[in-house]
Write a protein that holds these residues in place. Structure first.
Motif, short mmCIF file in Angstrom:
data_model
loop_
_atom_site.label_atom_id
_atom_site.label_comp_id
_atom_site.label_asym_id
_atom_site.label_seq_id
_atom_site.Cartn_x
_atom_site.Cartn_y
_atom_site.Cartn_z
N PHE A 10 6.18 3.04 0.86
CA PHE A 10 7.03 2.29 -0.05
C PHE A 10 8.39 1.97 0.58
O PHE A 10 8.91 0.86 0.43
CB PHE A 10 7.22 3.04 -1.38
CG PHE A 10 6.03 2.97 -2.27
CD1 PHE A 10 5.58 1.75 -2.76
CD2 PHE A 10 5.32 4.11 -2.62
CE1 PHE A 10 4.48 1.66 -3.59
CE2 PHE A 10 4.21 4.04 -3.44
CZ PHE A 10 3.78 2.82 -3.94
N TRP A 11 8.97 2.94 1.28
CA TRP A 11 10.25 2.70 1.93
C TRP A 11 10.13 1.61 2.99
O TRP A 11 11.03 0.77 3.15
CB TRP A 11 10.77 3.99 2.54
CG TRP A 11 12.07 3.87 3.28
CD1 TRP A 11 12.31 4.22 4.58
CD2 TRP A 11 13.32 3.37 2.78
NE1 TRP A 11 13.62 3.99 4.92
CE2 TRP A 11 14.26 3.46 3.83
CE3 TRP A 11 13.74 2.86 1.55
CZ2 TRP A 11 15.59 3.06 3.71
CZ3 TRP A 11 15.06 2.45 1.41
CH2 TRP A 11 15.96 2.55 2.48
N GLY A 12 9.01 1.59 3.68
CA GLY A 12 8.79 0.55 4.69
C GLY A 12 8.74 -0.84 4.08
O GLY A 12 9.27 -1.81 4.65
N LYS A 13 8.14 -0.96 2.90
CA LYS A 13 8.07 -2.27 2.24
C LYS A 13 9.44 -2.70 1.73
O LYS A 13 9.76 -3.88 1.74
CB LYS A 13 7.05 -2.24 1.10
CG LYS A 13 5.65 -1.80 1.51
CD LYS A 13 5.21 -2.46 2.80
CE LYS A 13 3.96 -1.82 3.36
NZ LYS A 13 3.69 -2.22 4.76
N ILE A 23 3.01 -3.24 -3.34
CA ILE A 23 3.34 -2.20 -4.31
C ILE A 23 2.12 -1.87 -5.16
O ILE A 23 1.84 -0.71 -5.48
CB ILE A 23 4.52 -2.64 -5.20
CG1 ILE A 23 5.79 -2.78 -4.36
CG2 ILE A 23 4.74 -1.66 -6.34
CD1 ILE A 23 6.18 -1.54 -3.60
N ALA A 24 1.34 -2.89 -5.50
CA ALA A 24 0.13 -2.66 -6.30
C ALA A 24 -0.97 -2.00 -5.48
O ALA A 24 -1.82 -1.28 -6.02
CB ALA A 24 -0.37 -3.98 -6.88
N LEU A 76 -3.83 1.44 -6.03
CA LEU A 76 -5.20 0.93 -6.11
C LEU A 76 -6.00 1.24 -4.84
O LEU A 76 -7.10 0.72 -4.67
CB LEU A 76 -5.18 -0.58 -6.32
CG LEU A 76 -4.66 -1.07 -7.68
CD1 LEU A 76 -4.53 -2.59 -7.66
CD2 LEU A 76 -5.58 -0.62 -8.80
N SER A 77 -5.45 2.08 -3.97
CA SER A 77 -6.07 2.30 -2.67
C SER A 77 -7.46 2.92 -2.75
O SER A 77 -8.26 2.78 -1.82
CB SER A 77 -5.17 3.18 -1.79
OG SER A 77 -4.94 4.44 -2.41
N ARG A 78 -7.77 3.60 -3.85
CA ARG A 78 -9.09 4.21 -4.00
C ARG A 78 -10.11 3.27 -4.64
O ARG A 78 -11.27 3.61 -4.80
CB ARG A 78 -8.99 5.51 -4.81
CG ARG A 78 -8.17 6.60 -4.11
CD ARG A 78 -8.21 7.90 -4.90
NE ARG A 78 -7.43 8.93 -4.26
CZ ARG A 78 -7.90 9.73 -3.29
NH1 ARG A 78 -9.15 9.59 -2.87
NH2 ARG A 78 -7.14 10.66 -2.75
N VAL A 79 -9.63 2.09 -5.04
CA VAL A 79 -10.52 1.10 -5.65
C VAL A 79 -11.00 0.15 -4.56
O VAL A 79 -10.23 -0.25 -3.68
CB VAL A 79 -9.78 0.32 -6.75
CG1 VAL A 79 -10.71 -0.71 -7.40
CG2 VAL A 79 -9.21 1.27 -7.79
N ASP A 80 -12.27 -0.23 -4.62
CA ASP A 80 -12.81 -1.19 -3.66
C ASP A 80 -11.98 -2.47 -3.72
O ASP A 80 -11.84 -3.08 -4.78
CB ASP A 80 -14.27 -1.50 -4.02
CG ASP A 80 -14.97 -2.33 -2.95
OD1 ASP A 80 -14.29 -3.13 -2.27
OD2 ASP A 80 -16.20 -2.18 -2.80
N LEU A 126 -3.52 -15.83 -5.14
CA LEU A 126 -3.15 -15.34 -3.82
C LEU A 126 -3.34 -13.83 -3.71
O LEU A 126 -3.65 -13.30 -2.64
CB LEU A 126 -1.71 -15.73 -3.49
CG LEU A 126 -1.48 -17.24 -3.34
CD1 LEU A 126 0.00 -17.53 -3.07
CD2 LEU A 126 -2.34 -17.81 -2.22
N MET A 127 -3.19 -13.13 -4.82
CA MET A 127 -3.48 -11.69 -4.83
C MET A 127 -4.96 -11.46 -4.52
O MET A 127 -5.32 -10.52 -3.78
CB MET A 127 -3.13 -11.09 -6.18
CG MET A 127 -3.36 -9.59 -6.27
SD MET A 127 -2.87 -8.95 -7.90
CE MET A 127 -3.08 -7.17 -7.64
#
Length: 334
Positions: free
Chosen positions: A90-93, A143-144, A148-152, A180-181
């Motif tokens: 998050f800090w990187g973004k 950020i989203a 959601l990283s565990r969702v396909d 675009l998302m």
């Protein structure tokens, strides 16, 4: 992210990572050049210059490809970012996306004469009302992506695409941001199959897409089409076509400037509109009436200025602070 300060490979086997990195940089660099030439029409015309029909139509032919391809490439780099611990992620973004978005939006406001005493104009500016809307969208997607990283990612892409289809046509903060998302997360899903991507791009059958891309470009210029969920197949075909060309240019000298620009794409992206505005205002004030001369000078200064900033960023911390928030990067212990 696709707009990057340095190149980053897609996930996959290590033997092909360099090859994939180069073609992605070439596509990214070419897309940035396309954005600059597009704004040499849209921004310059605000100052009572009128673009020639041929130049305008040439720029219109790429409308279904420019931004969708940049978003898709950003998504292809998502898995690599997600591997970082949450605080560092998050800090990187914030440092590399949100900071240049706000800083260069403010610089743009000064160059364009935005009334910062008007609440409406301030809200419009800092919610992506300038050419920097892309960075705002990308920040939202990143950020989203972490929770959601565990969702396909294919499921996330499908959900976003479905919502974009039922959103009001052309609405920036509903249809466009959701469409675009979907491309962003689709890129993340595709990046997991690097070898398959390489095989597709190397196939001689890829050139059957040529007439489709040409027809799409012609139709876009003729009928003023704009990217959106109705044209997702066309944008996907364009990505494959241009990526295949880029892969075949990896060892060609002429592609080296595109690689260089692609690896420093955020510098050229955030700064080019400022240079175009500067030239347009100077030309108007000097009584220049030639659009062609003004646009050529705007493109030349955008590339020269971008090169100077990108070069200075590697040498001086003060220049780098224009693109990355000052302060130490937060790193979690191994």
């Amino acid at each position: 992210m696709a707009l990057s300060l340095q190149a980053a490979p897609v996930q996959g086997d290590h033997t092909a990572s360099r090859s994939r990195l180069l073609w992605m940089d070439i596509v990214r660099g070419a897309a940035i050049l396309a954005v600059i030439t597009f704004h040499s029409v849209t921004i310059v015309e605000r100052y009572e210059f009128e673009a020639g029909l041929v130049w305008r139509n040439l720029n219109e032919t790429l409308k279904l490809f420019r931004m969708p391809i940049l978003i898709f490439l950003s998504g292809m780099l998502l898995p690599r970012s997600l591997a970082k611990p949450m605080p560092e992620y998050f800090w990187g973004k914030v440092r590399a996306i949100l900071w240049p978005f706000f800083l260069w939006s403010t610089i743009y406001a000064g160059a364009a004469g935005v009334d910062l005493t008007s609440p409406y104009e301030v809200r419009h500016l800092y919610t992506g009302g300038s050419h920097l809307w892309f960075l705002g969208f990308i920040f939202v997607y990143y950020i989203a992506a972490k929770p959601l990283s565990r969702v396909d990612p294919l499921l996330v892409a499908a959900a976003a695409f479905t919502l974009s289809m039922i959103s009001p046509d052309g609405a920036k903060y509903s249809e466009r941001i959701l469409y675009l998302m979907s491309l962003f997360f689709l890129g993340s899903a595709v990046s997991r199959h690097g070898e398959l991507i390489g095989q597709v791009l190397r196939s001689p059958w890829i050139w059957v897409l040529t007439p489709l891309v040409a027809a799409a470009g012609y139709a876009t210029a003729r009928h003023d089409l704009n990217f959106g969920p109705n044209w997702v197949v066309v944008s996907a075909v364009g990505f494959l076509f241009f990526a295949a060309i880029a892969q075949r240019l990896e060892g060609v000298q002429i592609a080296r400037p595109l690689v260089w620009i692609g690896q420093r794409s955020i510098v050229f992206y955030v700064s080019h509109a400022i240079f175009i505005l500067l030239i347009a205002r100077l030309a108007e004030g000097a009584g220049v009436t030639s659009y062609a001369a003004t646009a050529a000078a705007a493109i030349a200064l955008s590339l020269t200025g971008g090169w100077a900033l990108a070069t200075g960023m590697d040498r001086w911390a003060a220049v780098r602070w224009l693109f990355v928030l000052p302060g130490p990067a937060r790193r979690s212990p191994a």
